[in-house]
Design a protein around this motif. Sequence first.
Motif, mmCIF file in Angstrom:
data_model
loop_
_atom_site.group_PDB
_atom_site.id
_atom_site.type_symbol
_atom_site.label_atom_id
_atom_site.label_comp_id
_atom_site.label_asym_id
_atom_site.label_seq_id
_atom_site.Cartn_x
_atom_site.Cartn_y
_atom_site.Cartn_z
ATOM 1 N N ASN A 56 6.692 13.978 0.173
ATOM 2 C CA ASN A 56 6.297 14.385 1.575
ATOM 3 C C ASN A 56 6.823 12.543 2.338
ATOM 4 O OD1 ASN A 56 5.071 14.234 4.208
ATOM 5 N ND2 ASN A 56 3.616 15.779 3.554
ATOM 6 N N TYR B 102 5.970 11.600 5.348
ATOM 7 C CA TYR B 102 4.626 11.124 5.264
ATOM 8 C C TYR B 102 3.972 9.737 5.049
ATOM 9 C CZ TYR B 102 -1.243 10.165 6.225
ATOM 10 O OH TYR B 102 -1.518 9.515 6.797
ATOM 11 N N TYR B 103 3.931 10.080 3.102
ATOM 12 C CA TYR B 103 4.016 9.110 2.583
ATOM 13 C C TYR B 103 5.003 8.088 2.530
ATOM 14 C CZ TYR B 103 0.087 12.208 0.649
ATOM 15 O OH TYR B 103 -1.294 12.858 0.796
ATOM 16 N N LYS C 11 3.811 5.741 5.314
ATOM 17 C CA LYS C 11 2.878 5.107 5.593
ATOM 18 C C LYS C 11 2.938 4.744 5.075
ATOM 19 C CE LYS C 11 0.391 6.222 7.930
ATOM 20 N NZ LYS C 11 -0.599 6.530 9.042
#
Length: 140
Positions: A45, A47-48, A51
């Motif tokens: 993903n 997002y990871y 991040k």
Amino acid sequence: MAQISCPKCESKEATKSGIVGGRQRYKCRNCGYHYSVAKTGKETNPYYVIKALQLYVEGVSYREIERLLGVSHVSVMNWVKKYGVKAPRQTEYHPTYKILNQKELAEFFQKPENLKEAGLMVTELGDKYMMIRWERFRQG
């Protein structure tokens, strides 16, 4: 059969040339380059990825990112290399971090002494929050 283009010359003219590692291999008729179709695998993903790169830039180690996000430190290293991310040199400051829930974060910000003598960043991390704080190295 879907048209697969050569990764070297982008020609669509190719012939089958055996199977390697369970995947079809092709030979480009234009330049003679051998290639296989892209491996379909588990994609992380975004997002990871974002991040992990943010944490890396903030000075968090690869292994610590692995523990926080649950992604391999090798994956993090590969993303850093792939996207050309460079961590800033940290000579006078060092980051510390805490994982807090919403209530703990609110309590932290209610105390004025917590907001002095340090840089501070808060980022959401799933259902919790990560607070990264930079403090000057104390001179003896």
